[in-house]
Write a protein that holds these residues in place. Structure first.
Motif, mmCIF file in Angstrom:
data_model
loop_
_atom_site.group_PDB
_atom_site.id
_atom_site.type_symbol
_atom_site.label_atom_id
_atom_site.label_comp_id
_atom_site.label_asym_id
_atom_site.label_seq_id
_atom_site.Cartn_x
_atom_site.Cartn_y
_atom_site.Cartn_z
ATOM 1 N N UNK A 148 26.182 78.614 -30.973
ATOM 2 C CA UNK A 148 25.852 78.267 -29.651
ATOM 3 C C UNK A 148 26.185 76.576 -29.248
ATOM 4 N N UNK A 149 26.015 75.725 -30.421
ATOM 5 C CA UNK A 149 26.251 74.347 -30.077
ATOM 6 C C UNK A 149 27.700 74.417 -30.291
ATOM 7 N N UNK A 150 28.565 74.862 -30.809
ATOM 8 C CA UNK A 150 29.988 74.953 -30.746
ATOM 9 C C UNK A 150 30.509 75.280 -29.353
ATOM 10 N N UNK A 151 29.866 76.269 -28.878
ATOM 11 C CA UNK A 151 30.155 76.696 -27.410
ATOM 12 C C UNK A 151 29.711 75.831 -26.362
ATOM 13 N N UNK A 152 28.551 75.255 -26.417
ATOM 14 C CA UNK A 152 28.086 74.359 -25.433
ATOM 15 C C UNK A 152 28.995 73.025 -25.649
ATOM 16 N N UNK A 198 25.258 91.714 -33.864
ATOM 17 C CA UNK A 198 26.698 91.289 -33.025
ATOM 18 C C UNK A 198 26.202 91.279 -31.388
ATOM 19 N N UNK A 199 25.488 92.271 -31.018
ATOM 20 C CA UNK A 199 25.359 92.210 -29.585
ATOM 21 C C UNK A 199 24.414 90.972 -29.223
ATOM 22 N N UNK A 200 23.344 90.404 -29.781
ATOM 23 C CA UNK A 200 22.816 89.259 -29.538
ATOM 24 C C UNK A 200 23.365 88.114 -29.491
ATOM 25 N N UNK A 201 24.149 88.263 -30.582
ATOM 26 C CA UNK A 201 25.374 86.796 -30.666
ATOM 27 C C UNK A 201 25.873 86.742 -29.530
ATOM 28 N N UNK A 202 26.679 87.760 -29.145
ATOM 29 C CA UNK A 202 27.436 87.997 -27.780
ATOM 30 C C UNK A 202 26.696 87.667 -26.691
ATOM 31 N N UNK A 203 25.415 87.801 -26.450
ATOM 32 C CA UNK A 203 24.663 87.604 -25.209
ATOM 33 C C UNK A 203 24.368 86.208 -25.366
ATOM 34 N N UNK A 204 23.975 85.457 -26.578
ATOM 35 C CA UNK A 204 23.480 84.387 -26.472
ATOM 36 C C UNK A 204 24.928 83.269 -26.338
ATOM 37 N N UNK A 205 26.158 83.590 -26.835
ATOM 38 C CA UNK A 205 27.222 82.847 -26.444
ATOM 39 C C UNK A 205 27.504 83.091 -25.245
#
Length: 312
Positions: free
Chosen positions: A134-138, A165-172
């Protein structure tokens, strides 16, 4: 598929039931259809149009440890003017770089319409914590990325931990804000065509704006059969959900012939509505030069010399 899409991701059990309830992929049939479509011949005016369309769909990419700000600036200049001697050549769709070079690309491309894409989420392995991803994305979005290309946790997927996998995609996706999210499946590590179909649906259910074949670091990458399966998935997802999702094959697409085969696949599988950079991209580093050479050959009857176009 009787389960409501809204209820699919409530648990690993419901996700597993849904994903494993998808129709199985006929491997022989998929290989044969992709091979048949790959033999279609496109000539003269249609070929010239296909070349320009493909140029406009390219995500011009550099993802090497030795990347420098200077290399990114040069690539951005090429993205805007692929052939400086011919202003009729279209611009590419996007430039794709590592997060720490996004600011360089964003400055060079500001106001041009060419997007800045960035791989995030511990690319290419995806082996890190969700907080780091998430930090990488932000970080990339704050630096100016219009698009984020994330990698799924293939280990979790293959272990059947679909909720993770689903929850990681949702968070990103949430971390992307206004940026579009392309979800990289890394199909070369998914082993089966059924897994490619399941991963495609999982990525779309979680909110991905695009599904992407590969990082380009694993072979096989963007094969025709795998791209066919992903195109069928976005077609079927639209029919069920009403939401349209794009497709991005990446890795191993090096020649004009490769690119045109992909465009034929799109046209014959999902139709002209996907023949746009908004819905179909070609992830590549060396493809653009071949497209430019073929374009000049069609215009002048001869190929340019090997030093005519800049090296990528």
């Amino acid at each position: 598929m009787t389960t409501s899409l809204a209820d699919v991701a409530t648990s690993n059990a419901t996700l597993r039931t849904f994903l494993h309830g998808l129709p199985g992929v006929d491997r022989v049939g998929a290989d044969q259809r992709a091979a048949m479509l790959g033999t279609r011949s496109i000539k003269t005016t249609a070929k010239a149009q296909a070349i320009d369309l493909a140029i406009g769909m390219v995500d011009l990419t550099t993802l090497e440890g030795a990347d420098t700000p200077g290399k990114v600036r040069a690539m951005c200049a090429k993205a805007l003017h692929p052939d400086p001697a011919d202003p009729s050549v279209p611009r590419v769709a996007a430039v794709c770089v590592y997060p720490d070079l996004v600011a360089e690309a964003a400055t060079a491309l500001k106001g041009t319409g060419v997007k800045v894409a960035s791989v995030a989420t511990a690319f290419p392995s995806g082996r890190s914590s969700l907080d780091v991803k998430v930090a990488d994305t932000v970080f990339a979005v704050a630096a100016g990325a219009d698009e984020i290309d994330m990698v799924i946790d293939r280990g979790a997927f293959l272990a059947g931990d679909y909720v993770k996998v689903f929850e990681e995609i949702v968070a990103i996706k949430a971390a992307c804000g206004a940026a579009h999210l392309k979800v990289i499946l890394e199909t070369g590590e998914l082993s089966t065509y059924d897994n490619v179909r399941r991963a495609s649906w999982l990525a779309m259910l979680a909110g991905g704006d695009f599904i992407k074949t590969s990082t380009g670091k694993v072979q096989p990458a963007a094969t025709l059969p795998v791209t066919l399966i992903m195109l069928e998935a976005v077609r079927d997802f639209l029919a069920v959900s009403g939401r349209k999702v794009g497709v991005k094959p990446a890795g191993g697409i090096r020649t004009t012939k490769d690119a045109i085969k992909m465009l034929v696949l799109v046209n014959e599988t999902v139709g002209e509505g996907w023949l746009s950079p908004d819905w179909f991209r070609l992830g590549a580093s060396t493809l653009l030069n071949d497209l430019l050479m073929q374009r000049q050959k069609m215009a002048t009857g001869r190929y340019a010399g090997p030093d005519y176009f800049t090296l990528d």
